[in-house]
Write a protein that holds these residues in place. Sequence first.
Motif, PDB file in Angstrom:
ATOM      1  N   SER A  30     151.132  40.557  24.366  1.00 21.54           N
ATOM      2  CA  SER A  30     151.173  39.255  25.383  1.00 21.54           C
ATOM      3  C   SER A  30     151.726  38.396  24.636  1.00 21.54           C
ATOM      4  O   SER A  30     152.043  37.962  23.347  1.00 21.54           O
ATOM      5  CB  SER A  30     149.773  38.863  25.533  1.00 21.54           C
ATOM      6  OG  SER A  30     149.364  37.744  26.424  1.00 21.54           O
ATOM      7  N   ILE A  31     152.031  37.298  25.237  1.00 27.05           N
ATOM      8  CA  ILE A  31     152.781  36.058  24.906  1.00 27.05           C
ATOM      9  C   ILE A  31     152.151  34.743  25.005  1.00 27.05           C
ATOM     10  O   ILE A  31     151.534  34.606  26.132  1.00 27.05           O
ATOM     11  CB  ILE A  31     154.314  36.001  25.416  1.00 27.05           C
ATOM     12  CG1 ILE A  31     155.256  37.034  24.938  1.00 27.05           C
ATOM     13  CG2 ILE A  31     154.974  34.805  24.565  1.00 27.05           C
ATOM     14  CD1 ILE A  31     156.270  37.217  25.681  1.00 27.05           C
ATOM     15  N   SER A  32     151.757  33.938  24.234  1.00 24.88           N
ATOM     16  CA  SER A  32     151.049  32.651  24.477  1.00 24.88           C
ATOM     17  C   SER A  32     152.238  31.714  24.644  1.00 24.88           C
ATOM     18  O   SER A  32     152.877  31.753  25.639  1.00 24.88           O
ATOM     19  CB  SER A  32     149.975  32.282  23.251  1.00 24.88           C
ATOM     20  OG  SER A  32     151.073  32.461  21.983  1.00 24.88           O
ATOM     21  N   ASP A  33     152.411  30.755  23.616  1.00 24.33           N
ATOM     22  CA  ASP A  33     153.370  29.708  23.941  1.00 24.33           C
ATOM     23  C   ASP A  33     154.658  30.166  23.553  1.00 24.33           C
ATOM     24  O   ASP A  33     154.963  31.173  22.818  1.00 24.33           O
ATOM     25  CB  ASP A  33     152.881  28.641  22.952  1.00 24.33           C
ATOM     26  CG  ASP A  33     151.900  27.689  23.113  1.00 24.33           C
ATOM     27  OD1 ASP A  33     151.268  27.103  22.207  1.00 24.33           O
ATOM     28  OD2 ASP A  33     151.141  28.309  24.213  1.00 24.33           O
ATOM     29  N   ALA A  34     155.641  29.772  24.276  1.00 30.62           N
ATOM     30  CA  ALA A  34     157.165  30.044  24.012  1.00 30.62           C
ATOM     31  C   ALA A  34     158.018  28.766  23.851  1.00 30.62           C
ATOM     32  O   ALA A  34     157.687  27.866  24.713  1.00 30.62           O
ATOM     33  CB  ALA A  34     157.464  30.746  25.150  1.00 30.62           C
ATOM     34  N   VAL A  50     158.748  23.319  24.838  1.00 35.39           N
ATOM     35  CA  VAL A  50     157.824  24.345  24.774  1.00 35.39           C
ATOM     36  C   VAL A  50     156.908  24.513  26.026  1.00 35.39           C
ATOM     37  O   VAL A  50     156.972  23.548  26.880  1.00 35.39           O
ATOM     38  CB  VAL A  50     156.639  23.940  23.562  1.00 35.39           C
ATOM     39  CG1 VAL A  50     155.910  22.720  23.972  1.00 35.39           C
ATOM     40  CG2 VAL A  50     155.884  25.254  23.321  1.00 35.39           C
ATOM     41  N   ILE A  51     156.620  25.877  26.334  1.00 35.24           N
ATOM     42  CA  ILE A  51     155.836  26.025  27.680  1.00 35.24           C
ATOM     43  C   ILE A  51     154.692  27.080  27.123  1.00 35.24           C
ATOM     44  O   ILE A  51     155.010  27.939  26.450  1.00 35.24           O
ATOM     45  CB  ILE A  51     156.642  26.720  28.692  1.00 35.24           C
ATOM     46  CG1 ILE A  51     155.829  26.927  29.951  1.00 35.24           C
ATOM     47  CG2 ILE A  51     157.593  27.917  28.129  1.00 35.24           C
ATOM     48  CD1 ILE A  51     156.830  27.265  31.197  1.00 35.24           C
ATOM     49  N   MET A  78     161.980  33.912  29.172  1.00 37.48           N
ATOM     50  CA  MET A  78     162.249  32.241  29.134  1.00 37.48           C
ATOM     51  C   MET A  78     163.619  31.905  29.414  1.00 37.48           C
ATOM     52  O   MET A  78     164.543  32.399  29.015  1.00 37.48           O
ATOM     53  CB  MET A  78     161.616  31.908  27.680  1.00 37.48           C
ATOM     54  CG  MET A  78     161.575  30.494  27.591  1.00 37.48           C
ATOM     55  SD  MET A  78     160.616  29.956  26.100  1.00 37.48           S
ATOM     56  CE  MET A  78     161.629  30.552  24.909  1.00 37.48           C
ATOM     57  N   TYR A  79     163.743  30.694  29.759  1.00 36.71           N
ATOM     58  CA  TYR A  79     164.935  30.083  30.161  1.00 36.71           C
ATOM     59  C   TYR A  79     164.828  28.718  29.800  1.00 36.71           C
ATOM     60  O   TYR A  79     163.631  27.954  29.489  1.00 36.71           O
ATOM     61  CB  TYR A  79     165.299  30.137  31.866  1.00 36.71           C
ATOM     62  CG  TYR A  79     165.109  31.422  32.323  1.00 36.71           C
ATOM     63  CD1 TYR A  79     163.668  31.748  32.964  1.00 36.71           C
ATOM     64  CD2 TYR A  79     165.914  32.244  32.215  1.00 36.71           C
ATOM     65  CE1 TYR A  79     163.696  33.132  33.336  1.00 36.71           C
ATOM     66  CE2 TYR A  79     166.065  33.330  32.902  1.00 36.71           C
ATOM     67  CZ  TYR A  79     164.882  33.927  33.290  1.00 36.71           C
ATOM     68  OH  TYR A  79     164.524  35.369  34.182  1.00 36.71           O
ATOM     69  N   GLY A  99     152.714  35.459  20.085  1.00 35.13           N
ATOM     70  CA  GLY A  99     152.238  36.359  20.736  1.00 35.13           C
ATOM     71  C   GLY A  99     151.673  37.545  20.065  1.00 35.13           C
ATOM     72  O   GLY A  99     151.455  37.461  18.644  1.00 35.13           O
ATOM     73  N   TRP A 100     151.027  38.641  20.519  1.00 35.06           N
ATOM     74  CA  TRP A 100     150.365  39.611  19.875  1.00 35.06           C
ATOM     75  C   TRP A 100     151.257  40.968  20.109  1.00 35.06           C
ATOM     76  O   TRP A 100     151.509  41.311  21.247  1.00 35.06           O
ATOM     77  CB  TRP A 100     148.986  39.897  20.346  1.00 35.06           C
ATOM     78  CG  TRP A 100     148.236  38.565  20.179  1.00 35.06           C
ATOM     79  CD1 TRP A 100     147.667  38.303  18.983  1.00 35.06           C
ATOM     80  CD2 TRP A 100     148.221  37.232  21.048  1.00 35.06           C
ATOM     81  NE1 TRP A 100     146.971  37.057  19.317  1.00 35.06           N
ATOM     82  CE2 TRP A 100     147.292  36.519  20.618  1.00 35.06           C
ATOM     83  CE3 TRP A 100     148.748  36.996  22.344  1.00 35.06           C
ATOM     84  CZ2 TRP A 100     147.000  35.192  20.887  1.00 35.06           C
ATOM     85  CZ3 TRP A 100     148.395  35.883  22.923  1.00 35.06           C
ATOM     86  CH2 TRP A 100     147.638  34.862  22.402  1.00 35.06           C
ATOM     87  N   ASN A 101     151.457  41.671  19.106  1.00 35.12           N
ATOM     88  CA  ASN A 101     152.173  42.960  18.989  1.00 35.12           C
ATOM     89  C   ASN A 101     151.304  44.112  20.177  1.00 35.12           C
ATOM     90  O   ASN A 101     151.838  44.817  20.675  1.00 35.12           O
ATOM     91  CB  ASN A 101     152.353  43.495  17.724  1.00 35.12           C
ATOM     92  CG  ASN A 101     153.695  42.815  17.283  1.00 35.12           C
ATOM     93  OD1 ASN A 101     154.853  43.149  17.850  1.00 35.12           O
ATOM     94  ND2 ASN A 101     153.404  42.308  15.831  1.00 35.12           N
TER      95      ASN A 101
END
Length: 125
Positions: A30-34, A50-51, A78-79, A99-101
Motif C-alpha cells: 500500500s502507498i500512503s503519501d506520494a 504532495v498528494i 502518480m503524475y 508505503g508498506w512493502n
Amino acid sequence: QVQLVESGGGLVQPGGSLRLSCVASGSIFSISDAGWYRQAPGKQRGLVAVITDGGSTNYDDSVKGRFTISRNNARNTMYLQMNSLKPEDTAVYYCNFKGWNSESDYWGHIESDFWGQGTQVTVSS
C-alpha cells in the motif's frame, strides 16, 4: 523489490508544458503519501507537490496554479502536470512514495520510503 520509474522529462520552451509520470513496480502492499521533489544544480532537493492517499494535495508556493499532482491508486501511479513552465523550474525531478512493502509491515507500522531515479526537466529557449 519496489522500484519507481519516472518518465516524461525533457527540454521545453518557457511557457510550455510537460507531464511527468511515476509508476511503482514490484511488490508493494500500500502507498500512503506520494510526492514530487526537485533538485537544481547547486541546490538542495525540495518538495514540489504532495498528494495523500485520500487525494488531498499541497504545493510549493513557486508552482501553485501552474502544476497539478494526481495519482491512480489502482495502478500505483502518480503524475505531475506542469504548465506555464519557467526557466527556474529546470531541475531533476524525483518521485517519492511512502508505503508498506507487505501486509505485515503495514500492521507493524514499518513504513518505507521509495524513490525514483530522477528525470531531467530543462526549460530554456
